[in-house]
Design a protein around this motif. Structure first.
Motif, PDB file in Angstrom:
ATOM      1  N   UNK A   1       0.808  -1.219   0.000  1.00 19.37           N
ATOM      2  CA  UNK A   1       0.000   0.000   0.000  1.00 19.37           C
ATOM      3  C   UNK A   1       0.842   1.270   0.000  1.00 19.37           C
ATOM      4  N   UNK A   2       1.926   1.397   0.795  1.00 19.80           N
ATOM      5  CA  UNK A   2       2.742   2.609   0.693  1.00 19.80           C
ATOM      6  C   UNK A   2       3.304   2.839  -0.704  1.00 19.80           C
ATOM      7  N   UNK A   3       3.739   1.759  -1.362  1.00 19.34           N
ATOM      8  CA  UNK A   3       4.242   1.911  -2.722  1.00 19.34           C
ATOM      9  C   UNK A   3       3.137   2.369  -3.666  1.00 19.34           C
ATOM     10  N   UNK A   4       1.949   1.801  -3.512  1.00 23.24           N
ATOM     11  CA  UNK A   4       0.820   2.207  -4.348  1.00 23.24           C
ATOM     12  C   UNK A   4       0.427   3.658  -4.072  1.00 23.24           C
ATOM     13  N   UNK A   5       0.403   4.050  -2.776  1.00 23.89           N
ATOM     14  CA  UNK A   5       0.077   5.429  -2.433  1.00 23.89           C
ATOM     15  C   UNK A   5       1.080   6.413  -2.997  1.00 23.89           C
ATOM     16  N   UNK A   6       2.377   6.074  -2.927  1.00 20.62           N
ATOM     17  CA  UNK A   6       3.407   6.945  -3.492  1.00 20.62           C
ATOM     18  C   UNK A   6       3.222   7.100  -4.993  1.00 20.62           C
ATOM     19  N   UNK A   7       2.880   5.995  -5.662  1.00 22.86           N
ATOM     20  CA  UNK A   7       2.665   6.057  -7.108  1.00 22.86           C
ATOM     21  C   UNK A   7       1.466   6.941  -7.452  1.00 22.86           C
ATOM     22  N   UNK A   8       0.378   6.831  -6.672  1.00 24.99           N
ATOM     23  CA  UNK A   8      -0.812   7.648  -6.923  1.00 24.99           C
ATOM     24  C   UNK A   8      -0.489   9.132  -6.784  1.00 24.99           C
ATOM     25  N   UNK A   9       0.216   9.512  -5.717  1.00 26.37           N
ATOM     26  CA  UNK A   9       0.561  10.924  -5.511  1.00 26.37           C
ATOM     27  C   UNK A   9       1.511  11.418  -6.589  1.00 26.37           C
ATOM     28  N   UNK A  10       2.466  10.579  -6.979  1.00 21.07           N
ATOM     29  CA  UNK A  10       3.435  10.999  -7.994  1.00 21.07           C
ATOM     30  C   UNK A  10       2.765  11.182  -9.352  1.00 21.07           C
ATOM     31  N   UNK A  11       1.917  10.232  -9.721  1.00 17.38           N
ATOM     32  CA  UNK A  11       1.222  10.334 -11.012  1.00 17.38           C
ATOM     33  C   UNK A  11       0.301  11.554 -11.027  1.00 17.38           C
ATOM     34  N   UNK A  12      -0.406  11.814  -9.940  1.00 18.16           N
ATOM     35  CA  UNK A  12      -1.295  12.982  -9.872  1.00 18.16           C
ATOM     36  C   UNK A  12      -0.514  14.267 -10.054  1.00 18.16           C
ATOM     37  N   UNK A  13       0.651  14.364  -9.405  1.00 19.27           N
ATOM     38  CA  UNK A  13       1.476  15.565  -9.550  1.00 19.27           C
ATOM     39  C   UNK A  13       1.962  15.720 -10.983  1.00 19.27           C
ATOM     40  N   UNK A  14       2.366  14.621 -11.604  1.00 21.52           N
ATOM     41  CA  UNK A  14       2.863  14.689 -12.974  1.00 21.52           C
ATOM     42  C   UNK A  14       1.773  15.133 -13.944  1.00 21.52           C
ATOM     43  N   UNK A  15       0.556  14.634 -13.758  1.00 21.71           N
ATOM     44  CA  UNK A  15      -0.526  14.987 -14.669  1.00 21.71           C
ATOM     45  C   UNK A  15      -0.986  16.433 -14.450  1.00 21.71           C
ATOM     46  N   UNK A  16      -1.050  16.876 -13.201  1.00 22.50           N
ATOM     47  CA  UNK A  16      -1.499  18.240 -12.932  1.00 22.50           C
ATOM     48  C   UNK A  16      -0.494  19.283 -13.398  1.00 22.50           C
ATOM     49  N   UNK A  17       0.775  18.902 -13.496  1.00 26.00           N
ATOM     50  CA  UNK A  17       1.806  19.847 -13.929  1.00 26.00           C
ATOM     51  C   UNK A  17       2.359  19.494 -15.304  1.00 26.00           C
ATOM     52  N   UNK A  18       1.731  18.545 -16.003  1.00 28.12           N
ATOM     53  CA  UNK A  18       2.192  18.041 -17.309  1.00 28.12           C
ATOM     54  C   UNK A  18       3.678  17.693 -17.282  1.00 28.12           C
ATOM     55  N   UNK A  19       4.103  17.021 -16.228  1.00 24.92           N
ATOM     56  CA  UNK A  19       5.467  16.531 -16.151  1.00 24.92           C
ATOM     57  C   UNK A  19       6.481  17.512 -15.623  1.00 24.92           C
ATOM     58  N   UNK A  20       6.083  18.745 -15.345  1.00 22.45           N
ATOM     59  CA  UNK A  20       7.057  19.759 -14.922  1.00 22.45           C
ATOM     60  C   UNK A  20       7.466  19.625 -13.457  1.00 22.45           C
ATOM     61  N   UNK A  21       6.696  18.901 -12.658  1.00 22.68           N
ATOM     62  CA  UNK A  21       7.004  18.806 -11.236  1.00 22.68           C
ATOM     63  C   UNK A  21       8.263  17.989 -10.980  1.00 22.68           C
ATOM     64  N   UNK A  22       8.625  17.108 -11.896  1.00 20.47           N
ATOM     65  CA  UNK A  22       9.822  16.275 -11.713  1.00 20.47           C
ATOM     66  C   UNK A  22      10.494  16.103 -13.069  1.00 20.47           C
ATOM     67  N   UNK A  23      11.032  17.185 -13.590  1.00 23.30           N
ATOM     68  CA  UNK A  23      11.582  17.175 -14.952  1.00 23.30           C
ATOM     69  C   UNK A  23      12.689  16.139 -15.111  1.00 23.30           C
ATOM     70  N   UNK A  24      13.508  15.953 -14.075  1.00 21.89           N
ATOM     71  CA  UNK A  24      14.682  15.103 -14.200  1.00 21.89           C
ATOM     72  C   UNK A  24      14.523  13.751 -13.505  1.00 21.89           C
TER      73      UNK A  24
END
Length: 667
Positions: free
Chosen positions: A127-150
């Protein structure tokens, strides 16, 4: 230790998501720990009830925080409406209550489920791994990939998860770490590749439905363009643009319509007076397909044949109480301002029109771009003409471009890299909005009009279709009123083409290339053989290193960490763990024994070390009494057997030995 690890994973994921908002780090950081409230409640009630209680409290708080934007709606609608509000807001979104609610509820939900899950055996890593993935994907989609460019945050999350697998002793059936690592790596790759291929989550939602007082009809232009030949209304009268609604307030996220309407003839005079030169215009209209609250009109309305028509005195926008419907017929009379070119050449602009020059938190890039574009213009009229040309150069109309008129959307439209969704392409919404914002940045009072281009008569009528919908900016000149400009083609109503050409010729002869700044340089004003559309290529922009190609490396690192975690756990299990290490080696070498074979039978095949290890394992499993002699080092014997097994493996199995995920699936 387990809860500290979970808190670290949630905090990293929440802070990553907070980048989609402006100034929301504190709120999102606190929300990451909301799940520990459920841990406290779990002492009093069952875990499921504790999690439900936390989410109910969170949603209740979200409703009270967001209901100010929709005070007359039910709680469910208010909460659901926060999602389209967020997806149609500026990037990064302002940290207002109704825009924060979706992100905070997501974090609280992930935090609650994650914290409660680690209290149970067998799910500490899943579950922690799944939760981390959900938060990371949400951030990437809301910022069109700019939140973690590298990809640095993705790498940090993988390292944190690997540390958890190494430190936390898992018991019972769990999802293999290889599956989690593969899923996280795939999601990381997905959220980087999708934005670069034009994926825009804002296309998935309809802009929020709001009261007419704050509605923004600009996104409707894309829908009208898609409807093409759909008939909206018919009219008889002069061939002039038909005005639907005028937008004068700009929040940095969108344009907003007027908030005060009253009957014609009994409302206050406009805040900026009508110009000194104008002509009367009268038109008969019949609605055939148009819907909404606004009533099409011509010029600044002076009279309407409908008794329930209301007008905003400052913009001239018309509304009807019951809404526009098919079959509605009426006559509207208005005045159209007609200043001469010579009048505009020497005209000034009012110094106190703050409503029409306001630009909350204007980005430096847009302000500097406007300054460079008009640095040699001598009068407000020359500034207006220069900006019309600059906005049009190197950009093309595209009916399928992403909607929006926020600062972020305009920066993408003006400065976006080639291949980026919406870069250098837009509907009339982006052209008109970019012009209006840049003009305000250099002190010109502007507003945006949504309406319809004049169309030729057909059998004595003008048939206005959805494809005729457009938007254009207007600039106010003292004494002469509002003057329309056309940054899409340069040939619309307003000043004559000859007047514009004269101004552009003078500016092109005196304007040097702008001084380089941190933003893309303003294209130099070219000698216009006119004001027709140009096809000047945009200067190439250097492309950065595509860091998404490092995703396979992240996957290999994750697999190596998972295999290392398995060895650590087996080593702590004594002789039985050492024997499982041998069985892992046999599987990696392609020599996995049949399940029916006994431990001594398998050990005899691998020399003295194998036989001694088999004896130790048998004794540990079936006769755990102390051995009379010195204890055997089971792990040393296992390493000797592993070396013998590895020597018999093929070369390609040796290459992938350390990261082969098959042992992770073996029970």
């Amino acid at each position: 230790m387990k809860f500290a690890w979970v808190a670290a994973v949630l905090l990293v994921g929440s802070l990553q998501l907070s980048q989609a908002w402006d100034g929301a780090i504190v709120y999102f950081g606190l929300a990451a720990f909301a799940g520990f409230l459920a841990l406290l409640l779990k002492r009093l009630v069952p875990a499921g009830l504790a999690g439900l209680a936390v989410m109910v409290l969170a949603m209740a708080g979200g409703f009270f925080a967001a209901r100010g934007a929709s005070p007359d709606r039910d709680p469910t609608w208010v909460l659901l409406d926060t999602v389209p509000r967020l997806l149609t807001a500026a990037r990064p979104a302002p940290a207002t209550p109704e825009l924060l609610v979706p992100g905070l509820l997501l974090i609280i939900g992930v935090s609650t489920v994650t914290v409660l899950s680690v209290t149970k055996r067998g799910t500490a890593l899943f579950v922690p791994a799944l939760g981390a993935a959900v938060l990371y994907v949400s951030a990437a989609l809301l910022t069109t990939g700019r939140a973690d460019r590298y990809g640095l945050v993705a790498l940090l999350l993988v390292v944190l998860l690997a540390l958890g697998w190494l430190i936390i002793d898992r018991r019972g059936p769990v999802v293999p770490p290889a599956v989690l690592a593969t899923a996280l790596a795939a999601l990381t790759l997905l959220t980087i590749v999708l934005p670069t291929n034009g994926f825009e989550p804002r296309k998935l939602v309809t802009p929020p439905v709001t009261d007419v007082a704050i509605a923004n009809p600009l996104p409707q232009l894309a829908a009208w363009a898609a409807q093409g030949e759909t008939e909206l209304f018919r009219m008889r009268g002069p061939e002039v643009p038909v005005r639907l609604v005028t937008l004068s307030r700009y929040s940095g996220a969108s344009w907003e319509a007027a908030s005060t309407y009253g009957p014609l003839g009994v409302v206050d005079p406009p805040d900026l007076p009508t110009g000194g030169k104008f002509q009367d215009a009268s038109a008969d209209l019949r609605i055939t397909g148009l819907e909404g609250e606004w009533l099409p009109g011509v010029g600044k309305p002076q009279a309407v044949s409908l008794s329930d028509a209301m007008v905003d005195p400052d913009t001239g926008s018309l509304v009807v109480a019951e809404g526009v419907r098919a079959g509605l017929s009426y006559t509207v009379r208005g005045v159209v301002e007609t200043p001469a070119d010579a009048d505009l050449a020497s005209a000034s602009v009012p110094a106190d029109a703050t409503r029409y020059t306001a630009l909350p938190r204007l980005p430096f890039t847009l302000a500097e771009y406007a300054r460079q574009a008009t640095q040699n213009a001598r009068t407000p009229y020359e500034k207006a003409v220069a900006l019309e040309q600059v906005v049009r150069l190197n950009r093309r109309p595209d009916a399928e471009a992403p909607v929006g008129s926020s600062y972020a959307r305009l920066e993408t439209f003006l400065f976006g890299d080639a291949g980026e969704s919406g870069a250098g392409a837009g509907t009339a919404e982006q052209f008109a909005s970019a012009y209006a914002v840049l003009a305000r940045a250099v002190g010109l009072p502007t507003r945006v009009v949504v309406g319809f281009q004049p169309v030729p008569e057909e059998n004595g009528e003008r048939i206005v279709r959805a494809a005729d919908a457009t938007a254009w900016p207007e600039v106010y000149f003292t004494g002469w009123g509002w003057v329309a400009f056309d940054p899409v083609s340069g040939n619309g109503s307003g000043p004559s083409a000859a007047s514009k050409r004269e101004v552009l010729n003078r500016l092109a002869s005196t304007t040097a290339k702008p001084t380089p700044t941190s933003l893309a340089s303003v294209p130099p004003l070219v000698q216009p053989t006119a004001v027709a559309p140009d096809a000047v290529a945009a200067p190439p922009t250097p492309q950065g290193f595509p860091f998404w190609v490092l995703t396979p490396l992240l996957l290999l690192v994750a697999l190596y960490a998972a295999r290392t975690a398995r060895r650590v756990r087996l080593r702590g299990a004594g002789p039985v763990g050492a024997w499982h290490e041998v069985l892992d080696s046999l599987q990696l070498a392609g020599l996995r024994p049949r399940p029916s074979r006994t431990v001594p039978d398998i050990g005899r095949e691998w020399g003295e070390a194998g036989q001694r290890l088999a004896a130790v394992v048998d004794q540990a499993a079936f006769a755990p009494a102390p051995h009379p002699g010195p204890p055997e080092n089971s792990w040393r014997l296992a390493r000797q057997v592993k070396k013998a097994v590895r020597r018999k493996a093929s070369w390609w199995r040796k290459v992938v030995w350390a990261v082969d995920p098959r042992p992770l699936f073996r029970r």
